[in-house]
Write a protein that holds these residues in place. Structure first.
Motif, short mmCIF file in Angstrom:
data_model
loop_
_atom_site.label_atom_id
_atom_site.label_comp_id
_atom_site.label_asym_id
_atom_site.label_seq_id
_atom_site.Cartn_x
_atom_site.Cartn_y
_atom_site.Cartn_z
N GLN A 120 0.81 -1.21 0.00
CA GLN A 120 0.00 0.00 0.00
C GLN A 120 0.85 1.28 0.00
O GLN A 120 0.34 2.38 0.19
CB GLN A 120 -0.95 0.00 1.20
N ILE A 121 2.15 1.12 -0.21
CA ILE A 121 3.01 2.29 -0.31
C ILE A 121 2.60 3.11 -1.53
O ILE A 121 2.40 2.56 -2.62
CB ILE A 121 4.51 1.87 -0.42
N SER A 122 2.48 4.41 -1.35
CA SER A 122 2.02 5.27 -2.45
C SER A 122 3.18 5.75 -3.31
O SER A 122 4.35 5.75 -2.89
CB SER A 122 1.31 6.50 -1.87
N THR A 123 2.85 6.17 -4.51
CA THR A 123 3.84 6.75 -5.41
C THR A 123 4.45 7.99 -4.77
O THR A 123 5.66 8.22 -4.86
CB THR A 123 3.20 7.09 -6.77
N GLU A 124 3.61 8.80 -4.11
CA GLU A 124 4.09 10.02 -3.45
C GLU A 124 5.17 9.69 -2.41
O GLU A 124 6.22 10.32 -2.37
CB GLU A 124 2.93 10.75 -2.77
N TYR A 125 4.89 8.69 -1.57
CA TYR A 125 5.86 8.32 -0.55
C TYR A 125 7.13 7.75 -1.20
O TYR A 125 8.25 8.09 -0.80
CB TYR A 125 5.28 7.30 0.45
N ALA A 126 6.97 6.89 -2.19
CA ALA A 126 8.12 6.29 -2.86
C ALA A 126 9.02 7.36 -3.46
O ALA A 126 10.25 7.29 -3.39
CB ALA A 126 7.65 5.31 -3.94
N GLU A 127 8.41 8.40 -4.02
CA GLU A 127 9.18 9.51 -4.59
C GLU A 127 10.00 10.20 -3.50
O GLU A 127 11.16 10.55 -3.72
CB GLU A 127 8.23 10.50 -5.25
N MET A 128 9.39 10.40 -2.33
CA MET A 128 10.10 11.05 -1.23
C MET A 128 11.26 10.18 -0.73
O MET A 128 12.32 10.70 -0.38
CB MET A 128 9.13 11.31 -0.08
N ASP A 129 11.06 8.87 -0.70
CA ASP A 129 12.10 7.97 -0.20
C ASP A 129 13.22 7.76 -1.22
O ASP A 129 14.39 7.74 -0.87
CB ASP A 129 11.48 6.63 0.19
N MET A 130 12.85 7.62 -2.47
CA MET A 130 13.84 7.34 -3.50
C MET A 130 14.53 8.60 -4.03
O MET A 130 15.59 8.53 -4.64
CB MET A 130 13.20 6.58 -4.67
N GLY A 131 13.89 9.75 -3.85
CA GLY A 131 14.48 11.00 -4.31
C GLY A 131 14.44 11.16 -5.81
O GLY A 131 15.26 11.87 -6.40
N THR A 132 13.46 10.53 -6.45
CA THR A 132 13.33 10.63 -7.90
C THR A 132 11.86 10.65 -8.29
O THR A 132 11.01 10.13 -7.57
CB THR A 132 14.03 9.46 -8.61
N THR A 133 11.57 11.26 -9.43
CA THR A 133 10.21 11.28 -9.98
C THR A 133 10.07 10.28 -11.12
O THR A 133 8.99 10.14 -11.68
CB THR A 133 9.85 12.69 -10.47
N ILE A 134 11.14 9.59 -11.47
CA ILE A 134 11.12 8.64 -12.58
C ILE A 134 10.83 7.24 -12.02
O ILE A 134 11.67 6.64 -11.34
CB ILE A 134 12.46 8.64 -13.34
N ASP A 135 9.62 6.75 -12.25
CA ASP A 135 9.18 5.43 -11.78
C ASP A 135 9.49 5.20 -10.30
O ASP A 135 10.03 4.15 -9.93
CB ASP A 135 9.82 4.31 -12.60
N PRO A 136 9.14 6.14 -9.42
CA PRO A 136 9.54 5.99 -8.02
C PRO A 136 8.96 4.76 -7.32
O PRO A 136 9.67 4.10 -6.57
CB PRO A 136 9.06 7.29 -7.36
N LEU A 137 7.70 4.45 -7.58
CA LEU A 137 7.09 3.31 -6.89
C LEU A 137 7.71 2.00 -7.35
O LEU A 137 8.03 1.12 -6.52
CB LEU A 137 5.57 3.29 -7.08
N LYS A 138 7.93 1.86 -8.63
CA LYS A 138 8.56 0.65 -9.16
C LYS A 138 9.97 0.49 -8.57
O LYS A 138 10.35 -0.59 -8.12
CB LYS A 138 8.63 0.74 -10.69
N LYS A 139 10.73 1.58 -8.54
CA LYS A 139 12.09 1.53 -7.98
C LYS A 139 12.06 1.27 -6.49
O LYS A 139 12.89 0.50 -5.97
CB LYS A 139 12.83 2.84 -8.29
N TRP A 140 11.13 1.91 -5.77
CA TRP A 140 11.03 1.71 -4.32
C TRP A 140 10.72 0.24 -4.01
O TRP A 140 11.38 -0.36 -3.17
CB TRP A 140 9.94 2.61 -3.72
N LYS A 141 9.73 -0.31 -4.71
CA LYS A 141 9.33 -1.71 -4.44
C LYS A 141 10.48 -2.67 -4.71
O LYS A 141 10.74 -3.56 -3.91
CB LYS A 141 8.10 -2.09 -5.26
#
Length: 178
Positions: A120-141
């Motif tokens: 249930q991690i959101s794209t918004e959170y993944a962007e904040m954690d990964m520091g990127t706007t390019i596929d942040p959720l995919k990269k975070w997961k």
């Protein structure tokens, strides 16, 4: 097995890693610089210092993303806190982020803490954690699944899509460039 989990928790808390060694002078210097500009904190204990992840390349890359304000979040497994009988991070807590060699790079302050299932991690959170706007959720997961799976596997456990993630949102409040 439980002792191994606690040890892993203490070493890898939220992709954070701290090797017990002499604290680099830069950690004291950044705190002194910060308290000169913010005298309300001059009597506070120096915050914990640590680096993100468990290898030099990622630690240094994530420290730089923190300095530039692109990285604004960090993730850890809830089970680490539970098994270590440790409190979740507290809003307002400050930390000194270092590079892999322990040289201070930034001071962060925790602004929000949530516990969210992995799936249930959101794209918004993944962007904040990964520091990127390019596929942040995919990269975070991918990054976090691989990291958490490796740690859990070493402890005889398996990751699940429902595993709880402690999501810390933070603000970079001071850098060595200030």
């Amino acid at each position: 097995m439980k002792h191994l989990t606690i040890l892993i928790f203490l070493v890898l808390l939220g992709c954070k890693n701290e090797i017990k060694r002499e604290i680099d002078r830069s950690v004291y210097d950044i705190w002194n610089d910060y308290t000169k500009s913010h005298p309300d904190f001059k009597n506070n204990k120096i915050p914990e210092s640590w680096y993100f992840h468990n290898n030099e390349e990622d630690a240094n890359r994530l420290a730089e993303l923190t300095v530039t304000g692109k990285k604004k979040a960090a993730s850890g497994l809830y089970v680490w806190y539970k098994e270590a009988n440790a409190s979740l991070p507290k809003i307002g807590t400050k930390h000194i982020i270092t590079d892999f060699d322990g040289k201070a790079q930034a001071i962060i302050e925790i602004k929000k803490v949530d516990t969210i299932p992995f799936n249930q991690i959101s794209t918004e959170y993944a962007e904040m954690d990964m520091g990127t706007t390019i596929d942040p959720l995919k990269k975070w997961k991918k990054a976090h699944w691989d990291f958490f799976a490796g740690v859990l596997r070493d402890n005889g456990e398996k990751p699940t899509e429902e595993m709880l993630i402690v999501c810390e949102r933070f603000e970079t409040i001071w850098t060595t460039k200030d």
